[in-house]
Motif scaffolding. Structure first.
Motif, mmCIF file in Angstrom:
data_model
loop_
_atom_site.group_PDB
_atom_site.id
_atom_site.type_symbol
_atom_site.label_atom_id
_atom_site.label_comp_id
_atom_site.label_asym_id
_atom_site.label_seq_id
_atom_site.Cartn_x
_atom_site.Cartn_y
_atom_site.Cartn_z
ATOM 1 N N SER A 77 20.998 -29.559 -27.430
ATOM 2 C CA SER A 77 21.249 -29.268 -28.839
ATOM 3 C C SER A 77 19.928 -29.202 -29.590
ATOM 4 C CB SER A 77 22.135 -30.354 -29.446
ATOM 5 O OG SER A 77 23.355 -30.431 -28.755
ATOM 6 N N ARG A 78 19.662 -28.031 -30.141
ATOM 7 C CA ARG A 78 18.442 -27.854 -30.926
ATOM 8 C C ARG A 78 18.853 -27.421 -32.332
ATOM 9 N NH1 ARG A 78 14.872 -24.959 -27.429
ATOM 10 N NH2 ARG A 78 15.969 -23.099 -28.043
ATOM 11 N N VAL A 79 18.731 -28.343 -33.260
ATOM 12 C CA VAL A 79 19.124 -28.099 -34.642
ATOM 13 C C VAL A 79 18.028 -27.289 -35.328
ATOM 14 C CG1 VAL A 79 19.677 -29.205 -36.840
ATOM 15 C CG2 VAL A 79 20.470 -30.230 -34.701
ATOM 16 N N ASP A 80 18.432 -26.218 -36.006
ATOM 17 C CA ASP A 80 17.447 -25.335 -36.633
ATOM 18 C C ASP A 80 16.628 -26.057 -37.695
ATOM 19 O OD1 ASP A 80 18.090 -23.068 -35.084
ATOM 20 O OD2 ASP A 80 19.832 -22.679 -36.355
ATOM 21 N N ILE A 81 17.292 -26.777 -38.599
ATOM 22 C CA ILE A 81 16.583 -27.546 -39.634
ATOM 23 C C ILE A 81 17.220 -28.927 -39.715
ATOM 24 C CG2 ILE A 81 15.942 -27.714 -42.078
ATOM 25 C CD1 ILE A 81 16.260 -24.650 -42.250
ATOM 26 N N GLU A 82 16.386 -29.949 -39.620
ATOM 27 C CA GLU A 82 16.837 -31.327 -39.781
ATOM 28 C C GLU A 82 16.084 -31.927 -40.962
ATOM 29 O OE1 GLU A 82 16.039 -35.523 -37.632
ATOM 30 O OE2 GLU A 82 16.884 -33.978 -36.314
ATOM 31 N N ILE A 83 16.825 -32.502 -41.883
ATOM 32 C CA ILE A 83 16.236 -33.141 -43.057
ATOM 33 C C ILE A 83 16.714 -34.582 -43.041
ATOM 34 C CG2 ILE A 83 16.078 -33.115 -45.573
ATOM 35 C CD1 ILE A 83 16.837 -30.070 -45.349
ATOM 36 N N GLU A 84 15.762 -35.516 -42.965
ATOM 37 C CA GLU A 84 16.143 -36.915 -42.788
ATOM 38 C C GLU A 84 15.394 -37.822 -43.750
ATOM 39 O OE1 GLU A 84 16.818 -40.111 -39.209
ATOM 40 O OE2 GLU A 84 15.295 -38.578 -38.910
ATOM 41 N N SER A 85 16.130 -38.792 -44.267
ATOM 42 C CA SER A 85 15.561 -39.836 -45.105
ATOM 43 C C SER A 85 16.242 -41.148 -44.738
ATOM 44 C CB SER A 85 15.803 -39.525 -46.586
ATOM 45 O OG SER A 85 17.067 -40.000 -47.002
ATOM 46 N N PHE A 88 19.935 -40.462 -46.078
ATOM 47 C CA PHE A 88 20.816 -39.365 -45.677
ATOM 48 C C PHE A 88 20.225 -38.590 -44.507
ATOM 49 C CE2 PHE A 88 18.087 -37.535 -48.990
ATOM 50 C CZ PHE A 88 17.617 -36.384 -48.361
ATOM 51 N N LEU A 89 21.079 -37.758 -43.900
ATOM 52 C CA LEU A 89 20.679 -36.863 -42.820
ATOM 53 C C LEU A 89 21.406 -35.540 -43.026
ATOM 54 C CD1 LEU A 89 19.282 -36.412 -39.996
ATOM 55 C CD2 LEU A 89 21.456 -37.174 -38.995
ATOM 56 N N ILE A 90 20.648 -34.449 -42.982
ATOM 57 C CA ILE A 90 21.234 -33.117 -43.129
ATOM 58 C C ILE A 90 20.784 -32.261 -41.946
ATOM 59 C CG2 ILE A 90 21.343 -31.007 -44.528
ATOM 60 C CD1 ILE A 90 20.668 -32.801 -46.989
ATOM 61 N N PHE A 91 21.732 -31.617 -41.284
ATOM 62 C CA PHE A 91 21.453 -30.612 -40.266
ATOM 63 C C PHE A 91 21.848 -29.264 -40.859
ATOM 64 C CE2 PHE A 91 22.385 -33.420 -36.262
ATOM 65 C CZ PHE A 91 21.216 -34.138 -36.479
ATOM 66 N N ILE A 92 20.998 -28.259 -40.665
ATOM 67 C CA ILE A 92 21.336 -26.901 -41.075
ATOM 68 C C ILE A 92 21.258 -26.000 -39.844
ATOM 69 C CG2 ILE A 92 20.791 -24.934 -42.564
ATOM 70 C CD1 ILE A 92 19.447 -26.933 -44.509
ATOM 71 N N VAL A 109 27.921 -32.081 -35.320
ATOM 72 C CA VAL A 109 28.635 -33.062 -36.143
ATOM 73 C C VAL A 109 28.547 -34.435 -35.481
ATOM 74 C CG1 VAL A 109 30.929 -33.777 -36.941
ATOM 75 C CG2 VAL A 109 30.168 -31.419 -37.263
ATOM 76 N N GLU A 110 28.776 -34.483 -34.189
ATOM 77 C CA GLU A 110 28.722 -35.761 -33.464
ATOM 78 C C GLU A 110 27.295 -36.316 -33.436
ATOM 79 O OE1 GLU A 110 29.735 -39.181 -31.573
ATOM 80 O OE2 GLU A 110 30.981 -37.786 -32.681
ATOM 81 N N LEU A 111 26.313 -35.458 -33.187
ATOM 82 C CA LEU A 111 24.917 -35.913 -33.190
ATOM 83 C C LEU A 111 24.499 -36.424 -34.572
ATOM 84 C CD1 LEU A 111 23.166 -33.215 -30.987
ATOM 85 C CD2 LEU A 111 23.158 -35.684 -30.587
ATOM 86 N N PRO A 120 25.010 -41.370 -44.967
ATOM 87 C CA PRO A 120 25.726 -40.111 -45.157
ATOM 88 C C PRO A 120 25.039 -38.986 -44.370
ATOM 89 C CG PRO A 120 25.346 -41.179 -47.261
ATOM 90 C CD PRO A 120 24.560 -41.940 -46.236
ATOM 91 N N SER A 121 25.853 -38.147 -43.734
ATOM 92 C CA SER A 121 25.303 -36.996 -43.023
ATOM 93 C C SER A 121 26.084 -35.749 -43.396
ATOM 94 C CB SER A 121 25.332 -37.220 -41.510
ATOM 95 O OG SER A 121 26.649 -37.325 -41.042
ATOM 96 N N VAL A 122 25.394 -34.621 -43.338
ATOM 97 C CA VAL A 122 25.977 -33.335 -43.699
ATOM 98 C C VAL A 122 25.519 -32.317 -42.661
ATOM 99 C CG1 VAL A 122 26.029 -31.508 -45.457
ATOM 100 C CG2 VAL A 122 25.871 -33.902 -46.163
ATOM 101 N N VAL A 123 26.442 -31.453 -42.219
ATOM 102 C CA VAL A 123 26.090 -30.338 -41.346
ATOM 103 C C VAL A 123 26.438 -29.060 -42.103
ATOM 104 C CG1 VAL A 123 26.450 -29.183 -39.132
ATOM 105 C CG2 VAL A 123 26.505 -31.687 -39.255
ATOM 106 N N VAL A 124 25.411 -28.233 -42.317
ATOM 107 C CA VAL A 124 25.555 -26.964 -43.036
ATOM 108 C C VAL A 124 25.489 -25.835 -42.019
ATOM 109 C CG1 VAL A 124 24.472 -25.416 -44.728
ATOM 110 C CG2 VAL A 124 24.544 -27.893 -45.162
#
Length: 183
Positions: A77-85, A88-92, A109-111, A120-124
């Motif tokens: 699994s290679r997420v195009d954009i990962e934004i982490e603090s 929160f965590l956001i995968f795009i 979603v599972e990762l 909180p995590s979000v997958v876009v």
């Protein structure tokens, strides 16, 4: 009119477009706009479905932005954009012309859940037309956005006094480029 992004050869290259968007979303990007665009993206995502990440949270915390991330060392699994603090965590997942692959979004979603470890995590799912994932079970979990929506966020942000700044022009040029990716 000359367009920096066209000259740089972004075209329909998914990796290059991901890298350019990650730079725009990066609060430490040398564009000098801080977290402003990510705040607007989070606001738009929250209007589509309730999420626990808010523009206020994005504004208040430092976060890192990476491209081609392999969360938790998962080589599959290679997420195009990962934004982490710490908050929160956001995968795009960025799509330009490529189709959605088998269980890719389900894995993300599972990762995200695992890596977020209670945050909180979000997958876009960013696509030309803002389509929903093929797997109906992911509707309401994955947030679909379109390149046109990204373009609109940038255009609205830059309107007015920012339009004449260097970063404003670069953002407007990316907005024009993003419209070419939209259907």
């Amino acid at each position: 009119m000359a367009n920096f992004w066209r000259a740089a050869g972004l075209g329909y290259d998914e990796l290059r477009n991901s890298q350019a968007l990650a730079w725009i979303l990066d609060r430490f990007g040398d564009h000098g706009q801080g977290s402003a665009i990510l705040e607007r993206l989070v606001e738009l995502a929250g209007r589509q479905q309730p999420i626990a990440v808010t523009p206020e949270t994005v504004r208040r915390v430092d976060y890192s932005t990476r491209t081609e991330s392999q969360p938790l060392g998962d080589r599959e699994s290679r997420v195009d954009i990962e934004i982490e603090s710490p908050r929160f965590l956001i995968f795009i997942e960025v799509k330009v012309r490529a189709p959605e692959t088998s269980d890719q979004l389900k894995r993300y979603v599972e990762l995200a859940r695992q890596k977020a470890a209670g945050r909180p995590s979000v997958v876009v799912f960013l696509t030309p037309d803002g389509r929903l994932p093929v797997d109906g079970k992911l509707h309401g979990t994955i947030i679909p956005l379109s390149w046109r929506q990204v373009s609109n966020i940038l255009t609205a942000y830059v309107s007015g006094e920012r339009a004449d700044s260097f970063s404003g022009r670069i953002f407007l040029q990316f907005a024009a480029h993003a419209r070419t990716l939209a259907r």
